[in-house]
Enzyme design. Structure first.
Site, PDB file in Angstrom:
ATOM      1  N   GLU A   1      85.468  71.639-123.157  1.00 59.56           N
ATOM      2  CA  GLU A   1      84.738  72.811-123.684  1.00 59.56           C
ATOM      3  C   GLU A   1      85.043  73.116-124.927  1.00 59.56           C
ATOM      4  OE1 GLU A   1      86.634  75.823-121.050  1.00 59.56           O
ATOM      5  OE2 GLU A   1      85.331  77.456-121.825  1.00 59.56           O
TER       6      GLU A   1
ATOM      7  N   ASN B   1      78.943  79.188-114.781  1.00 59.21           N
ATOM      8  CA  ASN B   1      80.578  78.648-114.366  1.00 59.21           C
ATOM      9  C   ASN B   1      81.351  79.818-113.994  1.00 59.21           C
ATOM     10  OD1 ASN B   1      83.065  76.954-115.208  1.00 59.21           O
ATOM     11  ND2 ASN B   1      83.202  78.987-116.187  1.00 59.21           N
ATOM     12  N   GLU B   2      82.070  79.795-112.877  1.00 62.30           N
ATOM     13  CA  GLU B   2      82.882  80.804-112.321  1.00 62.30           C
ATOM     14  C   GLU B   2      82.204  82.096-112.333  1.00 62.30           C
ATOM     15  OE1 GLU B   2      86.895  80.800-114.207  1.00 62.30           O
ATOM     16  OE2 GLU B   2      87.381  78.665-113.450  1.00 62.30           O
TER      17      GLU B   2
ATOM     18  N   TYR C   1      93.842  74.993-110.515  1.00 66.83           N
ATOM     19  CA  TYR C   1      94.544  74.774-111.233  1.00 66.83           C
ATOM     20  C   TYR C   1      96.021  74.603-110.849  1.00 66.83           C
ATOM     21  CZ  TYR C   1      91.300  74.857-115.293  1.00 66.83           C
ATOM     22  OH  TYR C   1      90.082  74.578-115.892  1.00 66.83           O
TER      23      TYR C   1
ATOM     24  N   GLU D   1      86.746  71.667-112.248  1.00 68.94           N
ATOM     25  CA  GLU D   1      88.047  71.979-113.225  1.00 68.94           C
ATOM     26  C   GLU D   1      89.272  71.898-112.236  1.00 68.94           C
ATOM     27  OE1 GLU D   1      87.936  75.755-115.397  1.00 68.94           O
ATOM     28  OE2 GLU D   1      85.834  75.329-115.862  1.00 68.94           O
TER      29      GLU D   1
END
Ligand code: AHR
Length: 511
Positions: A44, A191-192, A260, A315
């Site tokens: 990114e 994204n998200e 995560y 991710e």
């Protein structure tokens, strides 16, 4: 107890003859192939991932190919990196791709609003990224701007990189020096979207997704397009449910998931200086991936029983407090044996779920979060995570060999986690690979594999292990942690026995 028995106990234990755990490995011809894209990466515009990491510029004294550092290109090639996601992350929904094409002097600057508020000059754009993917032999995965872009902007990007005839965007590409299209197959539709992508509800995003997906023209029937919807945050099963319910199967190829590993979201702790309690909680969140992919897959099974839509973990990785003295928005962190454990167990989970999980992208490639490489000027080091990914690359495109076993427990202050994680595969030449991880911070674990269904003479093996859990590679000692030959196993009559040291990763290859 008689003396003979005591003597036999004494003789047997050091040789590992009393295996605590038996893993049965099935030679199942119908098992899925482990998609190589499970070994994907994510880069990114964040901190020193692109600028000052991958991209040093053509005029840099650091050896580079078109501005991308050569040592990193070589390292990523050695990993056989199959796919690279770019330009974000949260950055994607602020990125206007036309800012990054054409003569450098004409490119506008932008301020990276999510990550440190730095001003970027757009010198690394679409051409640089797609040429880099060609150099690496990796598939590009472009994440498009839905949050602050338009349908036309997105459709134009696809035409720019994929149209092989005369069209406004193909002509512009040619003016900018690229005659042939790149043929980009993988596209993220935002994204998200539940967060930095626009704080949307799943119902709203599902509708928006339908609209954007409708105008995604392939231009190239051979490559086709693979459309990935922005997916759930961790265990937001409602998000997956709504997407699967509201988006027709004909408009979608993949649904994403982000998760995560950390100690606590509000108090992530140091990347190196952590205690056992923090290690244990990090591994708890890492191992939660098993439950996440199982439950998200179950929802997908309900709406897509034929398994046509894939789960894409685009991710994943460990997330700690930034290294002291560095910009809090740059997410720079060191990488220890804890990260090797996260990588080992996560990749085993993805392999074992390869029926539905077809891609996963480690966050992120360099200098950000659980990076495979860290740079400091001209210096570069490869992290323990790099070595795990390198050891595991043998699973790419191999057929999964399903495993069954009850893991011994890793117990800390009354709580338990499975200590041992395993996955296995058979490649196109019939070679069997087994990857095994012992996350226990203190105890070795003896594991026995039942390989009676296989024609194997013996194994070669490698191990990643270190004396201290917090051990890591530094610019002064970049090779402190590297894989070495593993000898502590025995293979006889279809049974493989080994002793896994505390916090170690082992990969075996059949002969
Ligand atoms: O990887 C860092 C950030 O984590 C990404 O930009 C975002 O998608 C996620 O929240």
């Amino acid at each position: 107890m008689n003396r003979k028995f005591i003597l036999s106990l004494f003789l047997c234990f050091p040789l590992g003859l009393f295996a605590q755990t038996t893993v049965s490995v099935k030679n199942d011809q119908d098992a899925p192939v482990i998609n190589r894209n499970i070994y994907g990466h994510f880069a990114e515009h964040l901190g020193r991932c692109i600028y000052g990491g991958l991209y040093v510029g053509e005029d840099s004294e650091i050896p580079n190919i078109d501005g991308v550092r050569t040592d990193l290109i070589e390292a990523l090639k050695d990993l056989q990196i199959p796919i690279l996601r770019w330009p974000g992350g949260c950055f994607a929904d602020t990125y206007h791709w036309k800012d990054g094409i054409g003569p450098l002097e004409d490119r506008p600057t932008i301020v990276n609003q999510w990550w440190g508020g730095t001003t970027e000059d757009n010198s690394f754009g679409t051409h640089n990224f797609l040429n880099l993917c060609e150099e690496l032999g990796a598939e590009p995965y472009l994440a498009a701007n839905i949050g602050s872009g338009t349908v036309k902007e997105f459709a134009d990007w696809i035409q720019y990189v994929n149209h092989d005839g005369t069209s406004p965007m193909a002509d512009l590409r040619k003016e900018n020096g690229r005659e042939k299209p790149w043929g980009v197959k993988y596209w993220g539709v935002g994204n998200e979207m539940w967060g930095c992508g626009g704080n949307m509800t799943p119902e709203y995003y599902a509708n928006l997704y339908r609209q954007y997906a409708t105008f995604m023209t392939s231009w190239d029937n051979e490559t086709g397009l693979y459309r990935i919807a922005s997916g759930a945050n961790v265990d937001d099963y409602h998000w997956t449910e709504v997407l699967m319910r509201d988006v027709p199967n004909s408009l979608i190829e993949g649904v994403a998931l982000h998760s995560y590993s950390f100690v606590e979201w509000g108090d992530k702790g140091d990347a190196v200086d952590y205690n056992e309690a923090q290690y244990f909680s990090t591994m708890q969140t890492a191992l939660k991936m098993e439950e996440l992919v199982t439950k998200h897959s179950e929802i997908m099974d309900k709406y897509d029983p034929k398994g046509e839509i894939d789960l894409i973990v685009d991710e994943w990785g460990g997330w700690y407090e930034v290294q002291e003295g560095t910009n809090p928005g740059f997410l720079y962190q060191q990488n220890t044996m804890r990260d090797a454990m996260i990588a080992g167990v996560s990749l085993n989970i993805f392999n074992n779920h390869s029926k539905r999980v077809k891609m996963a992208n480690l966050a992120q490639t360099v200098n950000v979060l659980q990076a495979v490489a860290l740079t400091d000027g001209a210096k570069m080091l490869l992290t323990p995570t790099y070595h795990v990914m390198e050891m595991y690359k043998v699973h790419q495109d191999a057929q999964l060999l399903p495993v069954e076993f009850d893991s011994p427990e890793y117990t800390f202050e009354g709580e338990s986690l499975p200590a041992v994680s395993v996955s296995a595969s058979k490649d196109s030449t019939g070679v069997v690979h087994i990857s095994a991880v012992n996350i226990d911070s203190e105890k070795e674990n003896e594991v026995e594999f039942d390989l009676s269904g296989f024609d194997i003479d013996d194994f070669n093996a490698e191990i990643l292990v270190s004396e201290g859990l917090q051990d890591h590679n530094t610019f002064d000692e970049p090779k402190k942690i590297t894989p070495s030959e593993f000898k502590d196993f025995k293979f006889k009559k279809g049974t493989l026995k080994m002793t896994l040291p505390p916090f170690s990763v082992v990969v075996l290859e059949s002969k």
